[in-house]
Motif scaffolding. Structure first.
Motif, PDB file in Angstrom:
ATOM      1  N   TYR A  68     -17.599   7.145   4.471  1.00  0.00           N
ATOM      2  CA  TYR A  68     -16.443   6.555   3.634  1.00  0.00           C
ATOM      3  C   TYR A  68     -16.279   5.547   2.351  1.00  0.00           C
ATOM      4  O   TYR A  68     -17.370   5.273   1.737  1.00  0.00           O
ATOM      5  N   LYS A  69     -15.371   6.608   1.637  1.00  0.00           N
ATOM      6  CA  LYS A  69     -14.959   5.995   0.820  1.00  0.00           C
ATOM      7  C   LYS A  69     -13.990   5.880   0.514  1.00  0.00           C
ATOM      8  O   LYS A  69     -11.898   5.865   0.367  1.00  0.00           O
ATOM      9  N   LEU A  70     -12.843   4.132  -0.177  1.00  0.00           N
ATOM     10  CA  LEU A  70     -11.922   4.077  -0.850  1.00  0.00           C
ATOM     11  C   LEU A  70     -11.473   4.178  -1.542  1.00  0.00           C
ATOM     12  O   LEU A  70     -11.859   4.474  -2.912  1.00  0.00           O
ATOM     13  N   VAL A  71     -10.225   4.810  -1.677  1.00  0.00           N
ATOM     14  CA  VAL A  71      -8.831   5.261  -3.006  1.00  0.00           C
ATOM     15  C   VAL A  71      -8.060   4.436  -3.185  1.00  0.00           C
ATOM     16  O   VAL A  71      -7.003   4.042  -1.740  1.00  0.00           O
ATOM     17  N   SER A  72      -8.467   3.703  -4.108  1.00  0.00           N
ATOM     18  CA  SER A  72      -6.955   2.916  -4.601  1.00  0.00           C
ATOM     19  C   SER A  72      -5.601   2.951  -5.381  1.00  0.00           C
ATOM     20  O   SER A  72      -6.434   3.369  -6.385  1.00  0.00           O
ATOM     21  N   VAL A  73      -5.062   2.244  -4.961  1.00  0.00           N
ATOM     22  CA  VAL A  73      -3.618   2.475  -6.115  1.00  0.00           C
ATOM     23  C   VAL A  73      -2.948   1.466  -6.337  1.00  0.00           C
ATOM     24  O   VAL A  73      -2.925   0.772  -4.478  1.00  0.00           O
ATOM     25  N   ASP A  74      -2.498   0.947  -7.278  1.00  0.00           N
ATOM     26  CA  ASP A  74      -1.832   0.021  -7.967  1.00  0.00           C
ATOM     27  C   ASP A  74       0.227   0.086  -7.191  1.00  0.00           C
ATOM     28  O   ASP A  74       0.881   1.414  -8.171  1.00  0.00           O
ATOM     29  N   ASP A  75      -0.021  -0.294  -6.279  1.00  0.00           N
ATOM     30  CA  ASP A  75       2.150  -0.619  -6.440  1.00  0.00           C
ATOM     31  C   ASP A  75       2.493  -1.396  -7.422  1.00  0.00           C
ATOM     32  O   ASP A  75       3.968  -1.763  -7.202  1.00  0.00           O
ATOM     33  N   GLN A  76       1.979  -2.598  -7.280  1.00  0.00           N
ATOM     34  CA  GLN A  76       2.630  -3.044  -8.148  1.00  0.00           C
ATOM     35  C   GLN A  76       3.429  -3.908  -7.710  1.00  0.00           C
ATOM     36  O   GLN A  76       4.335  -5.071  -8.079  1.00  0.00           O
ATOM     37  N   ALA A  77       3.325  -3.951  -6.257  1.00  0.00           N
ATOM     38  CA  ALA A  77       4.685  -5.109  -5.595  1.00  0.00           C
ATOM     39  C   ALA A  77       5.829  -4.245  -5.994  1.00  0.00           C
ATOM     40  O   ALA A  77       7.043  -5.467  -5.413  1.00  0.00           O
ATOM     41  N   ASP A  78       6.523  -3.173  -6.361  1.00  0.00           N
ATOM     42  CA  ASP A  78       7.793  -2.859  -6.618  1.00  0.00           C
ATOM     43  C   ASP A  78       7.983  -1.510  -5.708  1.00  0.00           C
ATOM     44  O   ASP A  78       7.094  -0.418  -5.058  1.00  0.00           O
ATOM     45  N   PRO A  79       8.507  -1.696  -5.170  1.00  0.00           N
ATOM     46  CA  PRO A  79       8.760  -0.285  -3.819  1.00  0.00           C
ATOM     47  C   PRO A  79       9.042   1.151  -5.074  1.00  0.00           C
ATOM     48  O   PRO A  79       8.606   1.581  -3.428  1.00  0.00           O
ATOM     49  N   ARG A  80       9.686   1.636  -5.812  1.00  0.00           N
ATOM     50  CA  ARG A  80      10.069   2.474  -6.542  1.00  0.00           C
ATOM     51  C   ARG A  80       8.655   2.994  -6.629  1.00  0.00           C
ATOM     52  O   ARG A  80       8.121   3.837  -6.650  1.00  0.00           O
ATOM     53  N   ALA A  82       5.709   1.816  -5.163  1.00  0.00           N
ATOM     54  CA  ALA A  82       4.701   2.099  -4.153  1.00  0.00           C
ATOM     55  C   ALA A  82       4.578   3.886  -3.316  1.00  0.00           C
ATOM     56  O   ALA A  82       4.096   4.245  -2.755  1.00  0.00           O
ATOM     57  N   VAL A  83       6.595   4.024  -4.050  1.00  0.00           N
ATOM     58  CA  VAL A  83       6.520   5.407  -3.099  1.00  0.00           C
ATOM     59  C   VAL A  83       6.093   6.384  -4.130  1.00  0.00           C
ATOM     60  O   VAL A  83       5.324   7.454  -3.282  1.00  0.00           O
ATOM     61  N   THR A  84       5.687   6.048  -5.146  1.00  0.00           N
ATOM     62  CA  THR A  84       4.643   7.427  -6.223  1.00  0.00           C
ATOM     63  C   THR A  84       3.394   6.849  -5.939  1.00  0.00           C
ATOM     64  O   THR A  84       3.124   7.937  -5.614  1.00  0.00           O
ATOM     65  N   VAL A  85       2.777   5.936  -5.069  1.00  0.00           N
ATOM     66  CA  VAL A  85       1.669   5.705  -4.937  1.00  0.00           C
ATOM     67  C   VAL A  85       1.138   6.639  -3.745  1.00  0.00           C
ATOM     68  O   VAL A  85      -0.459   6.619  -3.544  1.00  0.00           O
ATOM     69  N   ALA A  86       2.074   6.208  -3.152  1.00  0.00           N
ATOM     70  CA  ALA A  86       1.982   6.172  -1.288  1.00  0.00           C
ATOM     71  C   ALA A  86       1.885   8.173  -1.178  1.00  0.00           C
ATOM     72  O   ALA A  86       1.531   8.918  -0.940  1.00  0.00           O
ATOM     73  N   GLN A  87       2.513   8.789  -2.536  1.00  0.00           N
ATOM     74  CA  GLN A  87       2.848  10.678  -2.563  1.00  0.00           C
ATOM     75  C   GLN A  87       1.495  10.129  -2.849  1.00  0.00           C
ATOM     76  O   GLN A  87       0.804  11.974  -2.777  1.00  0.00           O
ATOM     77  N   GLN A  88       0.961  10.357  -4.299  1.00  0.00           N
ATOM     78  CA  GLN A  88      -0.455   9.932  -4.624  1.00  0.00           C
ATOM     79  C   GLN A  88      -1.567  10.609  -3.619  1.00  0.00           C
ATOM     80  O   GLN A  88      -2.613  11.251  -3.748  1.00  0.00           O
ATOM     81  N   LEU A  89      -1.593   9.330  -2.785  1.00  0.00           N
ATOM     82  CA  LEU A  89      -3.218   9.129  -1.995  1.00  0.00           C
ATOM     83  C   LEU A  89      -2.259   9.885  -0.865  1.00  0.00           C
ATOM     84  O   LEU A  89      -3.659  10.717  -0.279  1.00  0.00           O
ATOM     85  N   VAL A  90      -1.611  10.868  -0.345  1.00  0.00           N
ATOM     86  CA  VAL A  90      -0.873  12.187   0.386  1.00  0.00           C
ATOM     87  C   VAL A  90      -1.497  12.776   0.281  1.00  0.00           C
ATOM     88  O   VAL A  90      -2.394  13.790   0.392  1.00  0.00           O
ATOM     89  N   ASP A  91      -1.376  13.301  -1.265  1.00  0.00           N
ATOM     90  CA  ASP A  91      -2.017  14.588  -2.369  1.00  0.00           C
ATOM     91  C   ASP A  91      -3.227  14.331  -2.692  1.00  0.00           C
ATOM     92  O   ASP A  91      -4.161  15.438  -2.737  1.00  0.00           O
ATOM     93  N   GLN A  92      -3.859  13.422  -2.511  1.00  0.00           N
ATOM     94  CA  GLN A  92      -5.468  13.130  -2.472  1.00  0.00           C
ATOM     95  C   GLN A  92      -5.659  14.024  -1.569  1.00  0.00           C
ATOM     96  O   GLN A  92      -7.587  13.349  -0.649  1.00  0.00           O
ATOM     97  N   HIS A  93      -4.619  13.287  -0.358  1.00  0.00           N
ATOM     98  CA  HIS A  93      -5.452  13.676   1.787  1.00  0.00           C
ATOM     99  C   HIS A  93      -6.298  12.655   2.253  1.00  0.00           C
ATOM    100  O   HIS A  93      -7.860  13.030   2.438  1.00  0.00           O
ATOM    101  N   VAL A  94      -6.273  11.637   1.627  1.00  0.00           N
ATOM    102  CA  VAL A  94      -6.830  10.745   2.428  1.00  0.00           C
ATOM    103  C   VAL A  94      -5.705  10.756   4.249  1.00  0.00           C
ATOM    104  O   VAL A  94      -5.145  11.017   4.117  1.00  0.00           O
ATOM    105  N   VAL A  95      -7.177   9.799   4.773  1.00  0.00           N
ATOM    106  CA  VAL A  95      -7.007  10.339   6.417  1.00  0.00           C
ATOM    107  C   VAL A  95      -6.633   9.040   6.850  1.00  0.00           C
ATOM    108  O   VAL A  95      -5.602   9.004   7.569  1.00  0.00           O
ATOM    109  N   GLY A  96      -5.984   7.848   6.100  1.00  0.00           N
ATOM    110  CA  GLY A  96      -4.986   6.861   6.604  1.00  0.00           C
ATOM    111  C   GLY A  96      -4.637   6.087   5.675  1.00  0.00           C
ATOM    112  O   GLY A  96      -5.915   5.695   4.321  1.00  0.00           O
TER     113      GLY A  96
END
Length: 381
Positions: A68-80, A82-96
């Motif tokens: 298992y490997k952790l992929v960390s992204v910075d949402d800066q506690a900013d909703p906008r 958060a949407v960008t980094v959420a898509q980044q995680l989806v694009d990197q095919h995280v399982v959760g």
């Protein structure tokens, strides 16, 4: 040490080949920069410990060894963001995903994860609306604010005996929702709110709202906000000689607050979801593990991030798969012992049987005052 394959080589199952092992990616989304970076790093550290513990057991999925490997992204506690980094995680095919920290980020990000069919376990986001959207992919590892606000409102009236209560609302999804539930809790217990003021989450000068509140002669001020707002508020209350209890819920109890508030923090009272660290079933062992690895104390929420990550890992083991759809199904039926308590979810994805703790700053430290909710047997405080 086995070299890990590049993230870009991942297939849609969230697995990449690394010699004889396959890499399963789990996302972590939180504020890794900005005023709340200490909290974000704390979450990251907690999640990483869960992956380390799992990897030491040489896990297998579908008969094949995995890591298992952790992929960390910075949402800066900013909703906008958060949407960008959420898509980044989806694009990197995280399982959760373990995240996000604040409800304002979890709300918009949850739609991204839902559309991709990826489970999200929020370790801290306490706004009830996050799990009221009908997304079967959304879970939380901590109690929500409808319960916490009701507890806090009742505590203000019945235990603190507050007669005249003022409310400050930072207009965020978290702060506004918490303030609303607190007011309901106050009024349902026969209390009275004499003033309701508004700020934003960037406010550092509370002179205006406190001057207005002071004229109403409150004996308690409730802030729907977080530690970096509460600390300057506590200092300004002291400077204006406002003799009222400062009460909060879910966003005050941290080392950051103590450092920022200094001596002006003494007497501040807060309700925080979850048991106190040393009252958690696995709290003492986790505290020792965290300090040994990171050489500093837990900020606050690392145990919840650990349990969120460990629960995602447990779902992959229960489903014997990395297919996100199968993990979502597994999470809805899972029940497992965690560091913070038993991890099981209701039909909305909320933690079942959540506990809450009342803390107060005494001599510059957070002291446990009371434990509310939660029927599990807990360790001594």
């Amino acid at each position: 040490m086995v070299a890990l394959a590049a993230v870009s080589s991942l297939g849609l199952t969230g697995i990449a080949h690394a010699q004889n092992e396959q890499v399963v990616l789990i996302g972590l989304a939180g504020p890794l920069t900005g005023p709340s970076a200490r909290t974000g790093k704390d979450l990251q550290n907690g999640a990483q410990l869960a992956l380390d513990d799992a990897n030491r057991k040489h896990p297998v999925i579908d008969g094949k060894p995995v890591i298992y490997k952790l992929v960390s992204v910075d949402d800066q506690a900013d909703p906008r963001a958060a949407v960008t980094v959420a898509q980044q995680l989806v694009d990197q095919h995280v399982v959760g995903v373990v995240g996000h920290w604040n409800t304002g980020c979890s709300l918009p990000a949850s739609r991204v994860y839902h559309d991709a069919g990826i489970p999200q376990i929020a370790p801290v986001s306490t706004g009830h609306q996050y799990t009221q959207q009908g997304y079967n992919t959304a879970f939380r590892i901590i109690g929500h604010d409808d319960i916490g606000g009701a507890y806090t409102g009742a505590y203000a009236v019945k235990t603190l005996k507050a007669k005249r209560i003022a409310v400050i609302d930072d207009r965020t999804s978290f702060g506004s929702g918490l303030a609303t539930q607190f007011i309901k809790g106050v009024e349902s217990n026969g209390g009275s709110v004499v003033d309701h003021q508004y700020i934003d989450d960037k406010t550092t000068d509370f002179s205006g709202v406190l001057t207005e509140i002071k004229s109403k002669h409150p004996d308690l001020i409730f802030l729907g906000g977080v530690d970096v707002e509460a600390a300057p508020l506590a200092r300004r209350m002291h400077q204006l000689q406002i003799q009222a209890t400062l009460l909060g819920a879910g966003g005050f109890v941290s080392q950051t607050f103590l450092k920022l508030a200094g001596a002006d923090g003494d007497g501040v009272t807060a309700l925080d979801p979850g048991r106190p660290l040393l009252g958690m079933p696995g709290g003492r062992a986790f505290d020792a593990q965290y300090r040994a690895r990171y050489h500093e104390p837990i900020e606050l929420y690392a145990p919840f991030a650990y349990d969120a990550a460990a629960t995602l890992i447990a779902a992959t083991q229960q489903a014997d798969s990395t297919d996100p759809a199968k993990l979502v199904t597994a999470l809805h039926s899972i029940s497992r012992p965690g560091v913070t308590g038993t991890i099981a979810f209701d039909s909305e994805g909320n933690l079942k049987d959540p506990a809450y703790t009342i803390y107060q700053v005494r001599d510059g430290k957070w002291a446990v005052v009371d434990l509310l909710g939660g029927t599990e047997q807990t360790a001594a405080k």
